[in-house]
Design a protein around this motif. Structure first.
Motif, mmCIF file in Angstrom:
data_model
loop_
_atom_site.group_PDB
_atom_site.id
_atom_site.type_symbol
_atom_site.label_atom_id
_atom_site.label_comp_id
_atom_site.label_asym_id
_atom_site.label_seq_id
_atom_site.Cartn_x
_atom_site.Cartn_y
_atom_site.Cartn_z
ATOM 1 N N PHE A 1 -1.188 -9.355 -13.848
ATOM 2 C CA PHE A 1 -2.694 -9.091 -14.014
ATOM 3 C C PHE A 1 -3.210 -8.902 -12.313
ATOM 4 C CE2 PHE A 1 -2.249 -10.484 -18.410
ATOM 5 C CZ PHE A 1 -3.541 -10.030 -18.780
ATOM 6 N N PRO A 2 -4.480 -8.017 -12.314
ATOM 7 C CA PRO A 2 -5.011 -7.724 -11.158
ATOM 8 C C PRO A 2 -5.497 -9.136 -10.606
ATOM 9 C CG PRO A 2 -5.968 -6.452 -12.824
ATOM 10 C CD PRO A 2 -4.826 -7.490 -13.347
ATOM 11 N N VAL A 3 -5.306 -9.444 -9.482
ATOM 12 C CA VAL A 3 -6.091 -10.873 -8.884
ATOM 13 C C VAL A 3 -6.567 -10.312 -7.472
ATOM 14 C CG1 VAL A 3 -4.640 -12.524 -9.990
ATOM 15 C CG2 VAL A 3 -3.927 -11.592 -7.872
ATOM 16 N N ASN A 4 -7.839 -11.208 -7.362
ATOM 17 C CA ASN A 4 -8.448 -11.117 -5.955
ATOM 18 C C ASN A 4 -8.127 -12.435 -5.055
ATOM 19 O OD1 ASN A 4 -9.976 -10.056 -3.677
ATOM 20 N ND2 ASN A 4 -11.741 -11.226 -4.492
ATOM 21 N N VAL A 5 -7.578 -12.402 -3.973
ATOM 22 C CA VAL A 5 -7.179 -13.826 -3.193
ATOM 23 C C VAL A 5 -8.066 -13.788 -1.988
ATOM 24 C CG1 VAL A 5 -5.449 -14.760 -2.243
ATOM 25 C CG2 VAL A 5 -4.733 -13.317 -3.904
ATOM 26 N N GLU A 6 -8.693 -14.807 -1.979
ATOM 27 C CA GLU A 6 -9.689 -15.001 -0.890
ATOM 28 C C GLU A 6 -8.809 -15.755 0.078
ATOM 29 O OE1 GLU A 6 -13.871 -17.101 0.368
ATOM 30 O OE2 GLU A 6 -13.368 -16.605 -1.815
ATOM 31 N N LEU A 7 -8.750 -15.322 1.403
ATOM 32 C CA LEU A 7 -7.897 -15.891 2.475
ATOM 33 C C LEU A 7 -8.821 -16.755 3.432
ATOM 34 C CD1 LEU A 7 -5.759 -12.563 3.181
ATOM 35 C CD2 LEU A 7 -5.146 -14.712 1.564
ATOM 36 N N ASN A 8 -7.957 -17.863 4.073
ATOM 37 C CA ASN A 8 -8.434 -18.632 5.106
ATOM 38 C C ASN A 8 -7.797 -18.637 6.420
ATOM 39 O OD1 ASN A 8 -9.754 -20.781 6.413
ATOM 40 N ND2 ASN A 8 -8.267 -22.173 5.503
ATOM 41 N N GLN A 9 -7.700 -16.965 6.593
ATOM 42 C CA GLN A 9 -7.155 -16.611 8.098
ATOM 43 C C GLN A 9 -8.083 -16.573 9.178
ATOM 44 O OE1 GLN A 9 -4.897 -13.238 6.556
ATOM 45 N NE2 GLN A 9 -3.143 -14.577 6.477
ATOM 46 N N LYS A 10 -8.132 -17.566 9.953
ATOM 47 C CA LYS A 10 -9.216 -17.577 10.870
ATOM 48 C C LYS A 10 -9.168 -16.575 11.931
ATOM 49 C CE LYS A 10 -9.353 -22.483 10.722
ATOM 50 N NZ LYS A 10 -8.346 -22.895 9.872
ATOM 51 N N ASN A 11 -7.925 -16.159 12.351
ATOM 52 C CA ASN A 11 -7.819 -15.143 13.681
ATOM 53 C C ASN A 11 -7.514 -13.764 12.933
ATOM 54 O OD1 ASN A 11 -8.327 -16.917 15.352
ATOM 55 N ND2 ASN A 11 -5.817 -17.554 15.395
ATOM 56 N N SER A 12 -8.096 -13.401 11.550
ATOM 57 C CA SER A 12 -7.618 -12.241 11.014
ATOM 58 C C SER A 12 -8.935 -11.570 10.537
ATOM 59 C CB SER A 12 -6.549 -12.238 9.971
ATOM 60 O OG SER A 12 -6.466 -11.296 9.087
ATOM 61 N N LYS A 13 -8.917 -10.300 10.383
ATOM 62 C CA LYS A 13 -9.970 -9.736 9.917
ATOM 63 C C LYS A 13 -9.973 -9.387 8.295
ATOM 64 C CE LYS A 13 -11.128 -6.924 14.091
ATOM 65 N NZ LYS A 13 -11.301 -5.444 14.470
ATOM 66 N N ILE A 14 -8.807 -9.689 7.877
ATOM 67 C CA ILE A 14 -8.499 -9.518 6.281
ATOM 68 C C ILE A 14 -8.951 -10.826 5.736
ATOM 69 C CG2 ILE A 14 -6.780 -9.469 4.718
ATOM 70 C CD1 ILE A 14 -5.274 -7.486 6.418
ATOM 71 N N LYS A 15 -9.921 -10.756 4.895
ATOM 72 C CA LYS A 15 -10.349 -11.956 4.201
ATOM 73 C C LYS A 15 -10.102 -12.018 2.778
ATOM 74 C CE LYS A 15 -12.667 -13.739 7.706
ATOM 75 N NZ LYS A 15 -11.712 -14.561 8.462
ATOM 76 N N PHE A 16 -9.858 -10.766 2.126
ATOM 77 C CA PHE A 16 -9.511 -10.493 0.745
ATOM 78 C C PHE A 16 -8.325 -9.883 0.533
ATOM 79 C CE2 PHE A 16 -14.048 -11.464 0.875
ATOM 80 C CZ PHE A 16 -14.257 -12.547 -0.105
ATOM 81 N N LEU A 17 -7.255 -9.980 -0.353
ATOM 82 C CA LEU A 17 -6.341 -9.188 -0.876
ATOM 83 C C LEU A 17 -6.530 -9.036 -2.325
ATOM 84 C CD1 LEU A 17 -3.251 -10.711 1.029
ATOM 85 C CD2 LEU A 17 -4.405 -8.231 1.629
ATOM 86 N N ASN A 18 -6.200 -7.677 -2.690
ATOM 87 C CA ASN A 18 -6.310 -7.287 -4.322
ATOM 88 C C ASN A 18 -4.833 -6.836 -4.608
ATOM 89 O OD1 ASN A 18 -9.018 -7.675 -4.647
ATOM 90 N ND2 ASN A 18 -9.460 -6.020 -3.927
ATOM 91 N N GLY A 19 -4.385 -7.285 -5.787
ATOM 92 C CA GLY A 19 -3.191 -6.867 -6.245
ATOM 93 C C GLY A 19 -2.790 -7.357 -7.478
ATOM 94 N N LEU A 20 -1.265 -7.316 -7.872
ATOM 95 C CA LEU A 20 -0.913 -7.858 -9.331
ATOM 96 C C LEU A 20 -0.368 -9.264 -8.925
ATOM 97 C CD1 LEU A 20 0.275 -4.563 -10.677
ATOM 98 C CD2 LEU A 20 -1.759 -5.436 -10.970
ATOM 99 N N LEU A 21 -0.810 -10.043 -9.680
ATOM 100 C CA LEU A 21 -0.233 -11.550 -9.459
ATOM 101 C C LEU A 21 1.328 -11.346 -9.827
ATOM 102 C CD1 LEU A 21 -0.377 -14.618 -9.225
ATOM 103 C CD2 LEU A 21 -0.770 -14.714 -11.451
ATOM 104 N N TYR A 22 2.226 -11.618 -8.982
ATOM 105 C CA TYR A 22 3.730 -11.538 -9.029
ATOM 106 C C TYR A 22 4.405 -12.899 -9.333
ATOM 107 C CZ TYR A 22 8.614 -10.016 -8.065
ATOM 108 O OH TYR A 22 9.773 -9.733 -8.159
ATOM 109 N N GLU A 23 4.132 -13.948 -8.360
ATOM 110 C CA GLU A 23 4.625 -15.034 -8.346
ATOM 111 C C GLU A 23 3.832 -16.219 -7.802
ATOM 112 O OE1 GLU A 23 9.213 -16.698 -7.402
ATOM 113 O OE2 GLU A 23 8.225 -15.169 -6.215
#
Length: 155
Positions: free
Chosen positions: A101-123
């Motif tokens: 299913f499609p998921v939105n992953v909220e990230l806790n990466q302090k030194n990255s501009k990427i805060k969210f990733l969208n994709g299909l839940l794989y594993e």
């Protein structure tokens, strides 16, 4: 209804729920309604899903407890329900059920501009979460994941 009586009622209802292998997740007493509305959200102590039959089963003992307590000396409507489905994935069961299913992953990466990733839940493993982003499997260490939610995919 004052706080003391509400607390007494909640304690009584929790005892009754426990006898029926339910937990009270939320008790909301809407005194601004006429008649008063008593909303009880329950879950099963073993983690199983709540059915309509479970809600109906708990209605009678909950109603009897309210009546016997004399804490509500007015007419009321009793509503028993489940927590429903959350879009946030938290349990192992959620990850198995919603694989692909499609998921939105909220990230806790302090030194990255990427805060969210969208994709299909794989594993999901004990160390990482893998999602399929446009055909590429991305493994994200769990210490970088804040929240995983069901969503609709964005192009």
């Amino acid at each position: 209804m004052n706080k003391e009586n509400r607390s007494k009622l909640e304690t009584l209802l929790k005892k009754v729920a426990n006898q029926w292998n339910f937990e009270i997740c939320n008790l909301n007493i809407q005194t601004n309604q006429n008649p008063i509305v008593v909303k009880i959200i329950i879950s099963k102590t073993n983690g199983d899903d709540i059915s309509l039959d479970d809600c109906a089963l708990f209605n009678t003992p909950a109603s009897e407890e309210i009546e016997n307590s004399n804490l509500l000396n007015c007419s009321y409507v009793l509503e028993i329900s489940s927590q429903g489905v959350s879009d946030e994935l938290t349990s192992e069961r959620d990850f198995k059920t919603f694989k692909g299913f499609p998921v939105n992953v909220e990230l806790n990466q302090k030194n990255s501009k990427i805060k969210f990733l969208n994709g299909l839940l794989y594993e999901k493993s004990k160390d990482y979460l893998a999602i399929n982003i446009k055909g590429k499997i991305n493994k994200i260490p769990f210490d970088e994941v804040l929240k995983i939610s069901l969503c609709t995919l964005k192009d």
